[in-house]
Design a protein around this motif. Structure first.
Motif, PDB file in Angstrom:
ATOM      1  N   LYS A   3      -2.523   6.793  -8.387  1.00 20.53           N
ATOM      2  CA  LYS A   3      -1.305   7.576  -8.199  1.00 20.53           C
ATOM      3  C   LYS A   3      -1.622   8.987  -7.731  1.00 20.53           C
ATOM      4  CE  LYS A   3       1.138   8.477 -11.885  1.00 20.53           C
ATOM      5  NZ  LYS A   3       1.384   9.924 -11.859  1.00 20.53           N
ATOM      6  N   LYS A   4      -2.825   9.431  -7.966  1.00 16.10           N
ATOM      7  CA  LYS A   4      -3.242  10.759  -7.552  1.00 16.10           C
ATOM      8  C   LYS A   4      -3.132  10.920  -6.041  1.00 16.10           C
ATOM      9  CE  LYS A   4      -7.601  11.705  -8.155  1.00 16.10           C
ATOM     10  NZ  LYS A   4      -8.850  12.044  -8.856  1.00 16.10           N
ATOM     11  N   ASP A   7       1.060   8.502  -4.971  1.00 15.32           N
ATOM     12  CA  ASP A   7       2.413   8.905  -5.365  1.00 15.32           C
ATOM     13  C   ASP A   7       3.279   7.649  -5.515  1.00 15.32           C
ATOM     14  OD1 ASP A   7       2.088  11.757  -5.554  1.00 15.32           O
ATOM     15  OD2 ASP A   7       1.929  11.786  -3.376  1.00 15.32           O
ATOM     16  N   ASP A  20       0.533   7.843 -16.528  1.00 19.12           N
ATOM     17  CA  ASP A  20       1.911   8.329 -16.412  1.00 19.12           C
ATOM     18  C   ASP A  20       2.397   8.885 -17.742  1.00 19.12           C
ATOM     19  OD1 ASP A  20       3.038   7.144 -13.624  1.00 19.12           O
ATOM     20  OD2 ASP A  20       1.668   5.692 -14.555  1.00 19.12           O
ATOM     21  N   GLY A  32       3.820  14.444 -11.794  1.00 19.27           N
ATOM     22  CA  GLY A  32       3.173  13.453 -10.940  1.00 19.27           C
ATOM     23  C   GLY A  32       4.149  12.550 -10.229  1.00 19.27           C
ATOM     24  N   ASP A  33       5.082  11.939 -10.944  1.00 19.04           N
ATOM     25  CA  ASP A  33       6.001  11.027 -10.281  1.00 19.04           C
ATOM     26  C   ASP A  33       7.120  11.778  -9.565  1.00 19.04           C
ATOM     27  OD1 ASP A  33       7.141  11.893 -12.581  1.00 19.04           O
ATOM     28  OD2 ASP A  33       7.765   9.928 -13.326  1.00 19.04           O
ATOM     29  N   ASP A  35       6.617  15.044  -8.355  1.00 14.21           N
ATOM     30  CA  ASP A  35       5.973  15.866  -7.340  1.00 14.21           C
ATOM     31  C   ASP A  35       5.359  14.984  -6.267  1.00 14.21           C
ATOM     32  OD1 ASP A  35       6.622  18.002  -8.912  1.00 14.21           O
ATOM     33  OD2 ASP A  35       4.671  18.087  -9.900  1.00 14.21           O
ATOM     34  N   ILE A  36       5.440  15.423  -5.035  1.00 15.99           N
ATOM     35  CA  ILE A  36       4.858  14.685  -3.921  1.00 15.99           C
ATOM     36  C   ILE A  36       3.534  15.339  -3.557  1.00 15.99           C
ATOM     37  CG2 ILE A  36       5.140  13.929  -1.540  1.00 15.99           C
ATOM     38  CD1 ILE A  36       6.993  12.580  -3.534  1.00 15.99           C
ATOM     39  N   GLY A  37       2.465  14.572  -3.596  1.00 13.26           N
ATOM     40  CA  GLY A  37       1.141  15.077  -3.257  1.00 13.26           C
ATOM     41  C   GLY A  37       0.665  14.478  -1.949  1.00 13.26           C
ATOM     42  N   ASN A  39       0.802  11.336  -1.052  1.00 13.21           N
ATOM     43  CA  ASN A  39       1.813  10.390  -0.586  1.00 13.21           C
ATOM     44  C   ASN A  39       1.226   9.279   0.279  1.00 13.21           C
ATOM     45  OD1 ASN A  39       4.389   9.331  -0.450  1.00 13.21           O
ATOM     46  ND2 ASN A  39       5.075  10.704   1.179  1.00 13.21           N
TER      47      ASN A  39
END
Length: 365
Positions: A3-4, A7, A20, A32-33, A35-37, A39
Motif C-alpha cells: 500500500k505504500k 494506495d 491499515d 494512508g488510505d 492520502d494519495i502517494g 498511486n
C-alpha cells in the motif's frame, strides 16, 4: 506494505491489513488510505515507463495479501488478481524482470483477529495457500520469489519492541502496546515465519519448479557489527549480535537449527525444531535478499541476562551503539562501504557461498 506505493487501500475489494489498522490507530502517522502517494494501483503504466527511461532491468515489488485474498484465506479477489497480472505483464513487456515479495508485514487483519496472526502456528497453512495462489497465477512470468521481507525486523519490531504492527510487546516496553509478551512472542513468530517460508518453498519445488524454473528466497534486515574494543568479551558479544539478528534465520536455513548462543541465552523460550521441521527448513532458501542501513558498535553486557524484563535485546547480552553516518555517534565511526563489504564476507565465511541480492541500502536521515 505494498500500500505504500499502491494506495487504493479501500478500492476494488481490498480489505484491511494489520498495517491499515496500525496507521489508523496512530495519529502521528498518515492515514494512508485517504492520502494519495505513489498511486501505483492507478498509474502502474506510467511507473513502468519511468523504469524504462531509467534503464531498469528488474523491479522488486510486494503483493498485498489482503488485496489478492481479502480475508487472508478463501476466495480470490478478481480485481486484485487483475491488477497484479496487469503490472507483471507491463513489466515483462518492457523487458523488466519482476522480483516479487509475498509478505511485507501487512498480514490481513482478518487473520490477526481470528488467531493473532504470526503468533499462531495456523498462519503457516494460510500463508502456504496464499503462496500457492501467487505461484499458480503469476509464476509463468515471475522467476524470483521472496517469501518474507525482513523476517527478523517483523519479529522484533512487531512482537518485541512493538513499534510496528501488530504492536505486541510487554507492558515495560517503550511503546504503548495493549497486548503481547516481548520475552516469548518474537521467537514464536520467527519460528512460524521460518516454517511458513519452508512450507511455501517445498510447495513450489514440488508443484511448480519443473515448469516455472524459478527461485525461492528470503529477506533479512542486516547490520554491520563492530566490537567496541578489541577485548575477547566485546568480540564474543559481537558474534552473539550476529547470531541473534541474522543467524536466527540463516542457521536454520543452512544448518537446520538455531545458533548455540540463542539456545543458551533464551533457553526454553526458544522453540525447538522437530527432526522433520529441521529438514524442511534446512536448504529451503535459494537466495538471500539483504537490506542494510545501520552499523553498530557492540559492547558486552552480561548483566542484561539477569534482568526481570526479558526481551529479545536483553537476551543478546550486549549493548548496541548506533553509528550515525554524519559522525554524531558517541564513538564517531561513520557508515562506510566497508560495513557492507564486511557483512558480505562474514556471510560467506559463516554460511557458504549462496546467492545474495542487496535489496535496500543507503543512508537514513
Amino acid at each position: 506494505m505494498s500500500k505504500k506505493v499502491e494506495d487504493a487501500a479501500n478500492e476494488d475489494g481490498r480489505k484491511p491489513s494489520i498495517w491499515d489498522t496500525f496507521v489508523h490507530d496512530n495519529a502521528r502517522i498518515s492515514r494512508g488510505d485517504d492520502d494519495i502517494g505513489c498511486n501505483q494501483y492507478h498509474k502502474y503504466k506510467e511507473d513502468v515507463q519511468l523504469m524504462v527511461k531509467t534503464s531498469l532491468d528488474a523491479y522488486r515489488f510486494f503483493i498485498s495479501w489482503s488485496r489478492l485474498i481479502p480475508d487472508g484465506k478463501g476466495p480470490i479477489n478478481p480485481k486484485g488478481l487483475q491488477y497484479y497480472n496487469n503490472l507483471i505483464n507491463e513489466l515483462t513487456s518492457k523487458g523488466i524482470q519482476p522480483h516479487v515479495t509475498l509478505h511485507h508485514w501487512d498480514l490481513p487483519q482478518a487473520l490477526e483477529d481470528e488467531y493473532e496472526g504470526w503468533v499462531s502456528r495456523r498462519v503457516v497453512k494460510d500463508f502456504t495457500a496464499y503462496a500457492d495462489v501467487c505461484f499458480r497465477e503469476f509464476g509463468d512470468r515471475v522467476k524470483y520469489w521472496t517469501t518474507i521481507n525482513e523476517g527478523n525486523a517483523l519479529a522484533i519490531g512487531g512482537y518485541s519492541a512493538g513499534f510496528v504492527p501488530p504492536q505486541h510487546c510487554s507492558p515495560s516496553s517503550t511503546y504503548n502496546c495493549s497486548r503481547g509478551n516481548s520475552s516469548t512472542e518474537p521467537y514464536l513468530v520467527a519460528h512460524h515465519v521460518l516454517l511458513a517460508h519452508a512450507s511455501a518453498a517445498r510447495l513450489y519445488r514440488k508443484k511448480y519448479l519443473d515448469t516455472q524454473h524459478g527461485f525461492i528466497g528470503f529477506n533479512l534486515l542486516t547490520y554491520g557489527f563492530v566490537p567496541l574494543t578489541n577485548t575477547s568479551e566485546d568480540i564474543n558479544a559481537t558474534q552473539r549480535a550476529k547470531d541473534f539478528y541474522t543467524g536466527w534465520f540463516l542457521n536454520p536455513f543452512i544448518f537446520g537449527q538455531y545458533p548455540d548462543s540463542m539456545k543458551e541465552n533464551v533457553g526454553s523460550r526458544l522453540p525447538v525444531f522437530t527432526k522433520r521441521e529441521s529438514s524442511l527448513v534446512k536448504g529451503s532458501m535459494d537466495f538471500l535478499g539483504i537490506n542494510i542501513y545501520f552499523t553498530y558498535l557492540v559492547k558486552n553486557n552480561p548483566d542484561s541476562l539477569h534482568s526481570e524484563d526479558k526481551s529479545f535485546t536483553a537476551d543478546i547480552a550486549a549493548e548496541l551503539q548506533y553509528v550515525h553516518e554524519n559522525g554524531t555517534s558517541t564513538y564517531e565511526i561513520p557508515i562506510t562501504p566497508w560495513s557492507l563489504n564486511g557483512l558480505l564476507k562474514s556471510l560467506k565465511k559463516e554460511y557458504g557461498n549462496f546467492p545474495v541480492y542487496i535489496r535496500e541500502n543507503g543512508v537514513l536521515d
